[in-house]
Design an enzyme around this catalytic site. Structure first.
Site, PDB file in Angstrom:
ATOM      1  N   GLY A   8       0.826  -1.213   0.000  1.00 28.09           N
ATOM      2  CA  GLY A   8       0.000   0.000   0.000  1.00 28.09           C
ATOM      3  C   GLY A   8       0.856   1.256   0.000  1.00 28.09           C
ATOM      4  O   GLY A   8       0.493   2.286   0.571  1.00 28.09           O
ATOM      5  N   ASP A  34       2.648  -1.661  -4.468  1.00 26.92           N
ATOM      6  CA  ASP A  34       1.226  -1.315  -4.474  1.00 26.92           C
ATOM      7  C   ASP A  34       0.574  -2.094  -5.607  1.00 26.92           C
ATOM      8  O   ASP A  34       1.260  -2.607  -6.493  1.00 26.92           O
ATOM      9  CB  ASP A  34       1.028   0.198  -4.656  1.00 26.92           C
ATOM     10  CG  ASP A  34      -0.275   0.676  -4.022  1.00 26.92           C
ATOM     11  OD1 ASP A  34      -0.227   1.479  -3.082  1.00 26.92           O
ATOM     12  OD2 ASP A  34      -1.359   0.228  -4.465  1.00 26.92           O
ATOM     13  N   ASP A  53      -0.076  -7.378  -5.614  1.00 24.92           N
ATOM     14  CA  ASP A  53      -1.440  -7.538  -5.109  1.00 24.92           C
ATOM     15  C   ASP A  53      -1.321  -8.316  -3.802  1.00 24.92           C
ATOM     16  O   ASP A  53      -0.952  -9.498  -3.806  1.00 24.92           O
ATOM     17  CB  ASP A  53      -2.268  -8.314  -6.146  1.00 24.92           C
ATOM     18  CG  ASP A  53      -3.670  -8.615  -5.651  1.00 24.92           C
ATOM     19  OD1 ASP A  53      -3.976  -8.308  -4.478  1.00 24.92           O
ATOM     20  OD2 ASP A  53      -4.454  -9.182  -6.436  1.00 24.92           O
ATOM     21  N   TYR A 142     -15.068  -2.298   8.287  1.00 24.85           N
ATOM     22  CA  TYR A 142     -13.680  -1.867   8.502  1.00 24.85           C
ATOM     23  C   TYR A 142     -13.274  -2.166   9.951  1.00 24.85           C
ATOM     24  O   TYR A 142     -12.202  -2.717  10.211  1.00 24.85           O
ATOM     25  CB  TYR A 142     -13.600  -0.373   8.194  1.00 24.85           C
ATOM     26  CG  TYR A 142     -12.244   0.270   8.371  1.00 24.85           C
ATOM     27  CD1 TYR A 142     -11.158  -0.106   7.592  1.00 24.85           C
ATOM     28  CD2 TYR A 142     -12.066   1.294   9.295  1.00 24.85           C
ATOM     29  CE1 TYR A 142      -9.927   0.523   7.733  1.00 24.85           C
ATOM     30  CE2 TYR A 142     -10.844   1.932   9.436  1.00 24.85           C
ATOM     31  CZ  TYR A 142      -9.775   1.540   8.662  1.00 24.85           C
ATOM     32  OH  TYR A 142      -8.564   2.168   8.795  1.00 24.85           O
ATOM     33  N   LYS A 146     -10.436  -4.656  11.564  1.00 31.29           N
ATOM     34  CA  LYS A 146      -9.366  -4.120  12.412  1.00 31.29           C
ATOM     35  C   LYS A 146      -9.266  -4.900  13.726  1.00 31.29           C
ATOM     36  O   LYS A 146      -8.166  -5.211  14.191  1.00 31.29           O
ATOM     37  CB  LYS A 146      -9.578  -2.622  12.675  1.00 31.29           C
ATOM     38  CG  LYS A 146      -9.275  -1.755  11.461  1.00 31.29           C
ATOM     39  CD  LYS A 146      -7.813  -1.884  11.018  1.00 31.29           C
ATOM     40  CE  LYS A 146      -7.478  -1.098   9.783  1.00 31.29           C
ATOM     41  NZ  LYS A 146      -6.154  -1.411   9.227  1.00 31.29           N
TER      42      LYS A 146
HETATM   43  N1  SER Z   1      -9.200   7.429   9.009  1.00 32.75           N
HETATM   44  C1  SER Z   1      -9.840   6.144   8.985  1.00 32.75           C
HETATM   45  C2  SER Z   1     -11.188   6.210   8.420  1.00 32.75           C
HETATM   46  O1  SER Z   1     -11.814   7.237   8.574  1.00 32.75           O
HETATM   47  C3  SER Z   1      -9.895   5.579  10.362  1.00 32.75           C
HETATM   48  O2  SER Z   1      -8.935   4.627  10.514  1.00 32.75           O
HETATM   49  O3  SER Z   1     -11.651   5.258   7.888  1.00 32.75           O
END
Ligand code: SER
Length: 319
Positions: A8, A34, A53, A142, A146
């Site tokens: 990334g 990337d 990838d 997300y 995490k």
């Molecule tokens: N900055 C990120 C987001 O807003 C938070 O980890 O998704």
């Protein structure tokens, strides 16, 4: 950390980390990767760059072997708002990339870093002074990736002895590379619009406090944690870190100090507002300060001053 593979590398964090590590370690010791190439980007033109990838296990392993790296910094990931639009894709990219990077670290005995986020918290988390160890029931894809990532990194350390390290970043603000599809992006957009139009309509509502940090401090945090002596670390992953916490009207007030004519309105996006409401107001980063000396340099006004100067120069050049 002597020779590093970064995934990334063209993203918001990656593009600045690559530049810093090329300076610290030497150009030949940073392997920027990337999924795509951006023509003309210094990440691509100023040192080693490979298309990679991160969902391909063999490709990652081969690249790490080819360059004989001793560290992997895995940054490739989909941010919160984009992940809500494509949750299955986000799970696949974020988790497959992470497990591939961890497996590469395990097999080749590499040091390892990947970032977690304030998104690892959720609506049932205590919102003020959020402890590092607390309730984590995020309601975004997300956030789910995490939390899973934090646990998996700890597991690879305790089970396999991999030297995994990580922090929970707050919203990151920078002028070089735009973030892609996050909830805290309003705090970056506002500077662009202030310079271009003198006005910004915030997609995050008045009174919504979130933790934030200037990119210089975020890059220092990665380097400092990776260089911290192992014996100083009681924790490994998921260190809470923050430099400031503010609501939209406070960042607007900070901009007004330097641009009195600046005005702000609101055009709230319900999806990103829902995500922001589920995240803490401010987190407690005592453990990071104690265990590896985390100590951010920029507060809101110092960041605003630097952002307006540097971004102003950049946008003037592009015009
Ligand atoms: N900055 C990120 C987001 O807003 C938070 O980890 O998704």
């Amino acid at each position: 950390m002597k020779k590093v593979l970064i995934t990334g590398a063209l993203g918001q964090i990656g593009s600045e980390l690559v530049e810093r590590l090329r300076k610290d370690l030497g150009k030949d010791n940073v392997i920027a990767t990337d999924i795509r190439e951006i023509e003309g980007s210094p990440v691509v033109t100023d040192g080693i760059f490979e298309i990679l990838d991160c969902t391909g296990q063999q490709a990652m392993m081969d690249t790490a072997k080819k360059y004989e790296v001793d560290t992997i910094i895995h940054l490739a990931s989909l941010l919160s708002a984009t992940a809500e639009k494509h949750p299955q894709f986000a799970w696949n990219l974020n988790m497959t990339g992470l497990t591939n990077a961890l497996e590469t670290a395990r097999e080749l005995n590499l040091k390892y870093f990947s970032p977690s986020s304030i998104a690892a918290f959720g609506p049932s988390t205590p919102m003020d002074g959020t402890p590092q160890v607390t309730i984590q029931r995020p309601n975004t894809m997300y956030g789910v990736t995490k939390v899973a990532g934090e646990l998996l990194c700890d597991y690879y350390h305790t089970k396999f002895g991999v030297d995994t390290r990580g922090v929970r970043f707050p919203g990151l603000i920078s002028w070089k590379t735009l973030p892609g599809g996050g909830t805290t992006d309003y705090a970056v957009d506002i500077y662009y619009e202030a310079i271009k139009n003198g006005h910004y309509d915030s997609f995050i509502a008045q009174g919504t406090k979130m933790d934030m940090m200037y990119m210089d401090d975020a890059i220092d945090a990665i380097v400092d944690l990776m260089n911290a002596p192992e014996e100083n670390l009681i924790d490994r992953n998921a260190f809470n870190i923050t430099a400031m916490s503010f609501e939209p009207e406070e960042i607007a007030a900070s901009i007004k100090k330097y641009m009195p004519e600046f005005t702000m309105g609101y055009d709230v996006d319900p999806v990103r507002q829902g995500i922001a409401d589920s995240w803490p107001n401010y987190i407690d980063d005592t453990a990071a300060r104690k265990q590896w000396g985390f100590n951010p340099k920029y507060d809101l006004d110092a960041m605003t001053k630097d952002m307006l100067e540097k971004l102003g120069e950049k946008l003037a050049k592009e015009a």
